[in-house]
Structure formats: C-alpha cells, structure tokens
Write a protein that holds these residues in place. Structure first.
Motif, short mmCIF file in Angstrom:
data_model
loop_
_atom_site.label_atom_id
_atom_site.label_comp_id
_atom_site.label_asym_id
_atom_site.label_seq_id
_atom_site.Cartn_x
_atom_site.Cartn_y
_atom_site.Cartn_z
N SER B 185 0.88 -1.37 0.11
CA SER B 185 0.31 0.07 -0.03
C SER B 185 0.51 0.97 0.07
N LYS B 186 1.18 1.38 1.00
CA LYS B 186 2.61 2.34 1.23
C LYS B 186 3.70 2.59 -0.59
N LEU B 187 3.99 1.51 -1.42
CA LEU B 187 4.89 1.79 -2.48
C LEU B 187 4.20 2.34 -2.77
N ASN B 188 2.02 2.11 -3.05
CA ASN B 188 1.39 2.80 -4.00
C ASN B 188 1.41 3.82 -3.97
N GLU B 189 1.14 4.08 -2.61
CA GLU B 189 1.20 5.74 -2.01
C GLU B 189 2.19 6.61 -2.57
N ASN B 190 3.70 5.70 -3.48
CA ASN B 190 4.42 6.37 -3.37
C ASN B 190 4.70 6.62 -4.84
N GLY B 191 3.39 6.45 -5.37
CA GLY B 191 4.02 5.49 -7.03
C GLY B 191 4.07 4.66 -7.89
N THR B 192 4.11 3.77 -7.75
CA THR B 192 4.52 2.59 -8.04
C THR B 192 3.13 2.01 -8.49
N THR B 193 2.60 1.23 -9.09
CA THR B 193 1.68 0.70 -9.68
C THR B 193 1.91 -0.95 -8.90
N ILE B 194 0.50 -1.20 -9.26
CA ILE B 194 0.85 -2.40 -8.27
C ILE B 194 -0.14 -3.76 -9.03
N ILE B 195 0.13 -4.38 -9.29
CA ILE B 195 -1.11 -5.42 -9.86
C ILE B 195 -0.82 -6.83 -8.80
N MET B 196 -1.62 -7.51 -7.91
CA MET B 196 -1.37 -8.52 -6.77
C MET B 196 -2.90 -9.31 -7.10
N VAL B 197 -2.54 -10.00 -7.14
CA VAL B 197 -3.47 -11.49 -7.58
C VAL B 197 -3.54 -11.91 -5.75
N THR B 198 -4.47 -12.27 -5.64
CA THR B 198 -4.61 -12.69 -4.77
C THR B 198 -6.44 -13.27 -3.96
N HIS B 199 -6.13 -14.32 -3.17
CA HIS B 199 -7.39 -15.27 -2.97
C HIS B 199 -8.39 -14.22 -1.67
N SER B 200 -8.19 -13.68 -1.01
CA SER B 200 -8.59 -12.80 -0.13
C SER B 200 -9.31 -11.77 -0.57
N PRO B 201 -10.74 -12.03 -0.43
CA PRO B 201 -11.45 -10.34 -0.27
C PRO B 201 -10.94 -9.10 0.37
N ALA B 202 -10.00 -9.45 1.61
CA ALA B 202 -9.88 -8.23 2.44
C ALA B 202 -8.57 -7.85 2.10
N TYR B 203 -7.99 -8.65 1.16
CA TYR B 203 -6.32 -8.46 0.80
C TYR B 203 -6.81 -7.30 0.32
N ALA B 204 -7.51 -7.76 -1.59
CA ALA B 204 -8.18 -7.10 -1.98
C ALA B 204 -8.62 -5.74 -2.26
N GLU B 205 -9.35 -5.52 -0.67
CA GLU B 205 -9.58 -3.66 -1.24
C GLU B 205 -8.64 -3.51 -0.73
N TYR B 206 -6.90 -3.52 -0.48
CA TYR B 206 -5.94 -2.70 -0.55
C TYR B 206 -6.25 -2.23 -1.43
N GLY B 207 -6.31 -2.49 -2.71
CA GLY B 207 -6.36 -1.71 -3.92
C GLY B 207 -7.66 -1.15 -4.59
N ASN B 208 -7.45 -0.09 -5.37
CA ASN B 208 -8.30 0.63 -6.27
C ASN B 208 -9.45 0.21 -6.65
N ARG B 209 -9.21 -1.19 -7.28
CA ARG B 209 -9.92 -1.62 -8.81
C ARG B 209 -9.59 -3.14 -8.14
N ILE B 210 -10.70 -4.47 -8.44
CA ILE B 210 -10.22 -5.84 -7.85
C ILE B 210 -11.48 -5.88 -9.35
N VAL B 211 -10.60 -6.62 -9.91
CA VAL B 211 -11.09 -7.37 -11.08
C VAL B 211 -11.19 -9.13 -10.79
N HIS B 212 -11.95 -9.28 -11.01
CA HIS B 212 -12.94 -10.84 -10.94
C HIS B 212 -12.26 -11.65 -12.43
N LEU B 213 -11.32 -12.75 -12.12
CA LEU B 213 -11.62 -14.01 -13.53
C LEU B 213 -12.10 -14.67 -13.14
#
Lengths: 789, 229
Positions: B185-213
């Motif tokens: 999160s902190k990295l993202n705030e400092n400008g790094t783009t992040i794409i993360m795969v996760t199973h956890s809805p809670a952690y997915a909430e850290y993102g500003n967009r959630i993509v469901h596959l």
C-alpha cells in the motif's frame, strides 16, 4: 557478477557434497587418463620429428615383386644409389647411404674395451640428420675414410672425457671391418624420441673398401636417405624415381619410392607394396579410449546436473523474473562446470605425477610432465573442452526453463529429456562393456600365443651372438659348452627364430611343373639344431658329425614337402641355387616366424660358419642359475673377458608381442577406469532417484511391499538401461575383436562365454552400485518420509 | 501503462488443449493498485505471468507503455522486465544459496549497476524494511513473513514502475499478511503501480480496483464501490 556466480557455485558445491565429489572424482580420473594418454600420444607423434629438415627428409624405399606376384617392401637399397640420386636428380639436396649393423663390435683404446654398435654413413650424414655435434664440424667429420664420430657417452666411457680427443686413435675390432681410426667428432646422445640411437659412425667409403659388393647395383644392403629441396613435389618425384633402379639394373621387378623419414615409426607397415598402418593404429586406439573415458566423466556431470534440475528451478525462475537473460544463465552454468573441471585438473595433475612411473613402465617410455608452453596450452585446452562439453547440456537445459512454469514448482520433464539422460547412461555402459570384452579377448589371445605349441620347445633356451673368439672357434666352443653340467645341448642358427626375412623360389625338384611356384623360407644351422630346439622329426635324420658331406644335404619341413608334392622324399635330390642337395630329413612344422604369419615351406641347410650366427644353449630345468653361472665363467675365459650377454629365447619370443602385451595391460586399466567412472555416475543417479521417489517408496511400504520389492523396483530401471547397453555393445565388441584377431594367423576363437561373462560382470557391478542405494531407501522408515507431506 | 487486446493463452499437451485465458481486454494506468481475484485455475497467475512477460501469449496484443510486446524475443522481454517490473511470489522464491543481502542485490546485478551503487541501494531498501540485522542470514533461517519482506525488498530494489505480486500473502499468517499488504500500500502511495493476485477479499480491498476472473474471462471490474459489468 563473476563474484556472485562464484559465490553461488561454491555454496552449491557445499550443499550438494555427494554430487560434487562424484563429479570431482569422475572428472579428475577422466582428465588424468586423458593427460596420460595425451603425453603418450604426443610422444609417439613426435618420434623422429626433431630433425630440422623433417619435412624434406625422406628414406628411399624399394618395392620388389616376388615369385608369387606379391610386392614386398624393403628399406635396403644398392650402395651406389645415394650418390646417383644426388648427381642425377636436381631435386635432391643431399643423399647418404647408411649401412646398419646387427651385432656389436669392440672399440678399444689401450686396454679399455667397449662393445658398441656401429653404422657406416655417407659424408653428408650430419647435413641430413640433426644430431648435435659437440666437437667437430658437420661438413668435415666424415670426409676422411678412417674417421670415426663417436657419441658423448662412448667418449666418456673410453676416454673419460670429451675434451681434446679429436684426432686420437681408436681400435675397432669386428671381422673384416677391423682397423685403426681417428676420432673426428663427438655428438650428443640423440633425444629419446629418436628411433636411431647412434653410438658410433664410420665412413661409408671405408665400408665400400671392405665390402666390395656394396659398390654394385645388385647388392642391396644400405639404406638411402635424402633431403629434397624445398618445394619439391613428392608425387612427381616418386614417379621420377620409380624406374630409377630398373634403368640401372635392367631387372624389372624393383621399383623405388620415398617415404618421409619420420613416418617410419608410426606408418611402418606395408602390405603388398601399399602403406598399411603400423603403430599409428595404437595411437588412434588410445586417443579414442581417452576421449571415451572423458566422455563418460562428462556424462556423469550432465546427468547429475540435469537430474537435480528440480533443485534449481526456483533459481532459474527468479533470476529470469528479475531480468537475467538466458545467456547470463548459460554463462553461470558453464562457469560452474568449468570451475569444477579446473578443480579436477589440479587433482588430475597430482594423479598423473603419481602414476607416471608405472605408466612409463607399462608403455616403455620416459614421459614426464614438463610444463612448457605447448603442454600447458594443450592441458588447459583439453580441460576447457571437457568443461564446456559437460556443462553444455545442463546449461542449455536449465537456462531453457520457462520461468512462469518453474516458479509454480512444476517441472515438465519431457519424454525426450528422459531419453537423453537414459541415452547417455546407455552410451557410458556401451563403452565400458566394449572395453571389458576387449580386455578378455586381448588377454586370451596373448595367453594363447604364449602357450601355443610352436613345434619346438622355447623354454630354457638361452641365446647369444657369435662374436670375438667364437668366430673362429665355434665348433670347439660348442663342444666344450655341451660338457658343462646342466647344459643339455647347444647349436647355432641364422636368422632369428622370431623374424625370418629370407625367401627364395630358386628350387627345382623332380616332377616340378613350370606352374609350380613355391616360395621357400630357410634357416642356416649347425649340428644338433633340430635336437636343441626339440623340433620333431617326421622321417629321416638330421645333420651328422659322422659324415663330411653335410653341406650337400637339406632338411625340409612338412609344408614344403606338401607344396612340392614329393612322396618318399628322404634320399631324393633337389636343386637349390644351382646346386644339388640331397634330402636327408623331414621335420614336422614349427614356427620360425611370429604367429602373425602362418607356417610357410621351409628348409634347413648346414652352414655353421656364417657371421652373425645365433648360438642357442638348452639348459636343464631347475638348474638354470647354476648352469648360466658356469656358462658365463667359461665364456669369459674362452672369449678374452668379453661380457657374456645372453637372452632367453622365451623373452625374445615375448618381445614379438610387446605392443600387444602393453595394449593388454593398458586396456585392463582403462576398462577398469571406464566402468568405475560409469558406476560412479550411476551411483549418484541412483541415490537421486531413490531420494526423488522416497514418497512412492514409503507408500508402497505402507501398502505392504517388502524391502526386496523396493530394491527390485529401484534396480529395475537401471537394469533395463544396462541390458540395452549390452545389446548394443556385445555385437559391436564382437566385430572389433574379430577385426583385431584377424591380424594373427593363429588366433583364439571368439567364444560365447566371453560375452556372457562380460554381461554378468557388468550387471553384477551395476546391481551392487544401485543396490546399495536401493537397500538404503528400502530400509528407511516410511513414517519418516511421509511426515514431510 | 498496460493494455491488452483479446489476450489469449492456450496450454497444449499431447492429449489436451486448455484455454487458460480467453480474449482478455484489460487496462492498467500508472499509479493504480489492481487486485485480481477468482477461483483456483481461473487464469489469474497466467494473466500475471503474461503481464510480467514471463510467458508469451498465444494470441492477442499486449501493450506495455504503448509498445506491443507480445511477440518479443526472450532477450527483449528480459530487458524490459529488469528495467520496469518487480515480482513478489506466494512461495517467496528466495534463492537458498544466497543471503538476505545477496537475494535483494540480485536484480541490480542483472541491471549492471555498479558495485558501490548496489551497496547503497540494497542498504537503503533494507533499512526501509528493517532487515539490516538479518542481512547475513540465509532464507532457511527466516520466518515466512521475514522471507516475504525480503522478497518485496528484492522486487523494490530496482525501482520498478510496476510490481506484480502473485498471492503475496498466501503462505503467511494474518499478522504477517497484513504487514506485507501495508508495505505494498505504502509503495503504491509513493507512485508504484501494483497488480496483485489474491484469494482474500479483505486484502483485495487494499487495491483501488478489483478484477474478477472466471474461466479465463474477466467477468467484473469493481472500482472501489462502483460496479462495472
């Protein structure tokens, strides 16, 4: 990056100690073998190459067609040839005749006497051959007819110095060539890779004076050597001199050609006038063996590295993910194999240093690891090659992983990879099996030769040359020798029983038709020759002291009688060389040549007074030592204190098969090493397989498999591979063995059990190797392995 | 920054052909934090691997900074990767033979950064991650959370514009998991783009967009509260 690579390599070695040591031992053994063979091959290839004008230095050879139409190749040529070539052929820069001698004479200064073997050479000898003169000038030392050039060693022995002896006189005693000579030069001992270890050189001018026949074109005794001018076309020159002898002698069955002097050693064999190899065959054989042993060691490395690939998946995946190119990874893995090969080289060098004395003994060489630029470059080159070969497959394989796949922990082992690994194991064992069969066959053949009934009894016969006082008093000498306790019989003969280069077809007999072309070999002998050797008589008798007409008698062997088609031969008369000879006896066939040759028609003539005769003495078994001591004492008394130098006929006979004997010993060692290194790899592979299948083994045990069942399961895979190797290797080795045995006129038959026992030995070794790992795996407690899940 | 058109990935073996991704159209702008969710086998990791250029698509186009890269050679991809992308994996994927320090240093080696620069940057990152006392440890000597921190540090050290994280918290307990998420999160705030795969809805909430596959398709994109179909 280099530091990083080194670091990771060292930590890998530390973590995988067993495969590290397997690779280290395998590669260092392989490299040590390769180095030893390299030293030997290099030495062989450089024999006689030290002459400065090596590329221009040729020997004139002579092809002669015999009565059967076969072409025989000789090194001896007419005496006037050298001068004629120098005068008539503009391509010839220098030409010399060299008359070799087969027995020693005695060189004396005051009461110092030394035996030495001389040569009679043309005046340009030192312009042709690069023997180093430490005293005297190469254009001058051989210009005076009574000059003699001696070796440094001979000078030290007889004058105790090499200083101030030019111009001093020496006495030379040898039949009609005896005389007083003055020392005109001293040369350094030829290097050990010179086939001609000259001791003493007299002038050919002197020889011509004493041996008038050598001045004619009909008498072929000296060898002729030439230096051709630079740029001479050899083929054209050969065409030009082809008929040279025919023009001079007006006989049409001789032709001349030249052969590079340094080719004599490795390409010395001619069959029907055509170059047919020689020692080069062994050079090639051992080079191939060295390559194979190295290949086996490389394969160990390849197989262990790729089998353990699963352990490196993560590394490859991560490095690729962070941007490592495939090239960078290949460099890393090649670096790993190079590093371990160069580490192995250090051990290999130590091994070579330790093994060289024994290796020299087996090969009869004086090899040493003298690190000069050439050797260093070659050794580093061989090692680099080995490292690159062993690292190539793992590097290509490992660096080719798809990062996306391996990072998930999946390793898709394709069928082709499995086959590649299995194929490599099969290759290793194929080579090992071929080597084991070869060891069997070579040993059996050598043993066969040694125990073959030669038609005479070669045991307990000692031989020596007729020389000194024996020249005149041979009959007395032999008579006295026979009275020495322990001596059973004694006689003399010519030529050697191991090499018979005689031959004639000038024989006619009753009922001979013009189509009958029989080529006879012959032996000259004294009284008791047949008896001393224990040759079996078929009919008739041998030469007898009771009659004085032995000169006109002849004894044939059975083959000769058969070839001539004579019935009741004893008493009949034949015509030999224009003289009538009466057949007094027929002996059963005996071998008067090596077993490479079959028995040819042969006759024995009574002629004990020739120069150069071999004296043979048969000694009672069990009394050898005492009898030889008595003989020695008697010889010295009889022959003015000359040292008694003798050989056992048996040893002489063994020497015929010297190369085979050496090959036999060497092949035994190399076969042992090949199988050892192969098994080392198999051991590593088996350990790894057992480890990889530990879960499967545990489940099987839980489900009720016995320990033996597990061992069988694990050994089964490897057994199949070895069986495939056997299926390939046994037929191949059959053909190789057959081809080699075809060299011998008398040879063993290839029996099935050689192959069966090789197969069994190989399987046993493999089972033992794999079994150790399998038993360990089978004994493990299944709970231990399953707990890791 | 990232745009895909009809991206397709098919895995073939001797017997079967599996379509892991089918006509995926997907876009990520600089500075975004995208979470990808979906059931096992739906193609999340495949998509991440394609985006990270660890693998080539079977069909379709992939624009990385407006450059079509889907047919790039292995070497070209490796070059793009090392300059722009950092990876964080579920199973950490640290190299066992290397120490913490050396693992973090690894990407810089392949970027041919000078030794003094490497030292500076690795130390900087380690300080940020509070890893200095562990610098000489080997991965086996660390806890899971610590290992993942090293892995994140390794992803960061090259100053990548994009971090791809494949279930970075999958092997961690909740405390360590959150720690890693805070870090991202902190990295993202400092400008790094992040794409993360996760199973956890809670952690997915850290993102500003959630993509469901699902089964290789993108079925929904969820912009923090808003629903797109």
């Amino acid at each position: 990056m280099l530091k990083h690579n080194l670091l990771i390599i060292f930590r890998k070695f530390k973590r995988n100690k067993s495969s590290f040591f397997i690779n280290l031992i395998g590669l260092s053994t392989g490299l040590a073998c390769a180095l030893l063979i390299y030293l030997w091959v290099n030495d062989e290839l450089n024999v006689d190459k030290f002459h400065e004008k090596d590329s221009q230095l040729f020997q004139v050879m002579k092809n002669t067609k015999n009565a059967e139409g076969r072409i025989l190749t000789f090194e001896w040529t007419p005496g006037p040839l050298a001068n004629a070539l120098a005068e008539e052929m503009p391509e010839v820069e220098y030409a010399v005749p060299v008359q070799f001698s087969t027995k020693e004479g005695i060189l004396s200064v005051g009461d110092k006497h030394i035996k030495a073997k001389e040569q009679y050479v043309g005046k340009d000898h030192f312009n042709i051959f690069s023997y180093h003169l430490i005293q005297g000038y190469k254009n001058k030392v051989l210009t005076d007819k009574y000059a003699v050039v001696i070796s440094e060693e001979l000078a030290k022995k007889i004058f105790h110095t090499t200083e101030n002896i030019i111009g001093k006189t020496v006495e030379w005693e040898k039949d009609k060539f005896s005389g007083t000579f003055f020392v005109s030069g001293i040369f350094e001992r030829p290097p050990s890779n010179s086939t001609d270890q000259i001791e003493l050189l007299f002038t050919f001018e002197f020889y011509k004076e004493k041996e008038a026949a050598v001045n004619t074109w009909q008498y072929n005794a000296p060898s002729t050597y030439v230096i051709l001018k630079k740029g001479t076309n050899i083929d054209q020159f050969n065409k030009k001199i082809g008929n040279f002898l025919q023009e001079k002698t007006k006989v049409d069955y001789h032709s001349l050609f030249i052969r590079q002097y340094s080719d004599k050693y490795l390409y010395g064999k001619y069959e029907n006038g055509v170059q047919a190899g020689g020692r080069i065959a062994y050079v090639r054989l051992f080079s191939i063996i060295a390559l194979f042993i190295l290949a086996i060691a490389c394969i160990n490395f390849m197989n262990l590295s790729t089998a353990k690939a699963s352990r490196r998946m993560k590394e490859v995946g991560v490095k690729k993910a962070v941007g490592a190119s495939r090239k960078a990874l290949m460099v890393q893995y090649l670096g790993e194999s190079l590093l371990i090969t160069y580490l192995s080289l250090l051990i290999a060098i130590i091994l070579v240093e330790l093994l060289l004395p024994q290796f020299n003994e087996i090969t009869g060489k004086h090899l040493a690891l003298n690190f000069n630029v050439n050797l260093i470059l070659s050794v580093l080159g061989i090692t680099l090659f080995t490292g690159l070969i062993s690292g190539s497959y793992p590097a290509i394989y490992l660096s080719g992983f798809n990062p996306a796949t391996v990072l998930k922990g999946k390793l898709n082992t394709s069928i082709s990879e499995l086959w590649a690994r299995k194929g490599l194991v099969i290759f290793q064992f194929t080579i090992s099996v071929i080597l084991i069969v070869s060891v069997f066959v070579v040993h059996k053949q050598i043993a066969f030769i040694q125990s073959k009934n030669l038609g005479f009894d070669k045991d307990n016969i000692i031989c020596f040359k007729k020389e000194g006082k024996l020249e005149k008093g041979l009959e007395t000498f032999l008579y006295e020798v026979k009275n020495i306790p322990g001596v059973l019989n004694a006689s003399c003969h010519l030529p050697n029983l191991t090499a018979n280069r005689t031959g004639t077809d000038w024989v006619s007999w009753e009922g001979k038709s013009p189509e009958d072309k029989v080529f006879f070999k012959y032996l000259f002998a004294g009284y008791d020759f047949i008896e001393t050797l224990g040759i079996e008589a078929k009919e008739g008798r041998s030469f007898s002291r009771k009659i004085s007409t032995n000169d006109s008698k002849i004894i044939f062997n059975e083959t000769a009688i058969k070839s001539m088609g004579l019935t009741n031969p004893v008493g009949k008369t034949i015509n030999l060389w224009g003289e009538r000879k009466q057949i007094i006896g027929v002996v059963k066939d005996f071998h008067f040549e090596s077993l490479y040759e079959d028995i040819k028609p042969c006759f024995v003539l009574f002629m004990p007074n020739l120069d150069n005769m071999n004296i043979i003495v048969k000694i009672k078994t069990g009394m050898e030592r005492a009898t030889i001591a008595r003989l020695q004492k008697f010889y010295k008394e009889f022959n003015l204190g000359l040292p008694f130098e003798f050989k056992f006929l048996d040893d002489d006979y063994q020497a015929l098969y010297e190369s085979e004997g050496r090959v036999a010993v060497l092949s035994r060692y190399f076969a042992g090493i090949a199988i050892l290194v192969s098994c080392l790899g198999l051991f590593g592979l088996a350990a790894f397989t057992a480890q990889k299948r530990f879960k499967e083994i545990a489940i099987r045990k839980v489900l009720g498999s016995s320990g033996f069942g597990i061992v069988r399961l694990l050994s089964g895979d490897f057994t199949r591979l070895v069986i495939v190797s056997l299926l390939i290797a046994l037929p191949v080795s059959y053909f190789i063995a057959k081809h080699w045995l075809d060299n011998f006129a008398y040879r063993i038959e290839l029996e099935l059990w050689y192959f069966i026992s090789t197969a069994l030995i190989t399987l046993l070794i493999v089972w033992f190797t794999v079994g150790m790992q399998a038993v360990k795996a089978a004994m493990a407690n299944p709970v231990e392995s399953l707990r890791y899940e | 920054m990232i745009k895909t058109k009809n991206l397709k990935k098919i895995y073939t073996t001797e017997e079967v052909e599996t379509t892991a991704l089918n006509k995926v159209n997907f876009e990520v702008k600089e500075g975004e934090f995208v979470a990808i969710m979906g059931p096992s086998g739906c193609g999340k990791s495949t998509l991440l691997n394609l985006l990270g250029m660890l693998d080539n698509p079977s069909d379709g186009e992939y624009y990385f900074f407006d450059q079509e890269v889907s047919r790039f050679s292995e070497r070209q991809r490796a070059n793009l990767r090392k300059e722009n992308i950092g990876f964080v994996f579920q199973s950490f994927n640290l190299i066992d033979e290397l120490t913490v320090y050396e693992n973090i240093e690894l990407p810089l080696l392949y970027q041919k950064v000078s030794a003094s620069d490497r030292k500076k940057r690795v130390t900087e990152v380690m300080e940020k991650m509070q890893m200095i006392p562990r610098k000489k440890h080997f991965p086996q000597q660390l806890s899971g959370g610590q290992q993942q921190r090293v892995a994140v540090a390794r992803a960061l050290v090259g100053n990548p514009k994009l971090i791809l994280a494949d279930e970075p918290t999958g092997n961690l307990d909740s405390t360590h998991g959150e720690e890693v998420m805070e870090l991202l999160s902190k990295l993202n705030e400092n400008g790094t783009t992040i794409i993360m795969v996760t199973h956890s809805p809670a952690y997915a909430e850290y993102g500003n967009r959630i993509v469901h596959l699902f089964d290789g398709h993108i079925i929904t994109e969820n912009m923090k509260g808003k629903f797109h179909v």
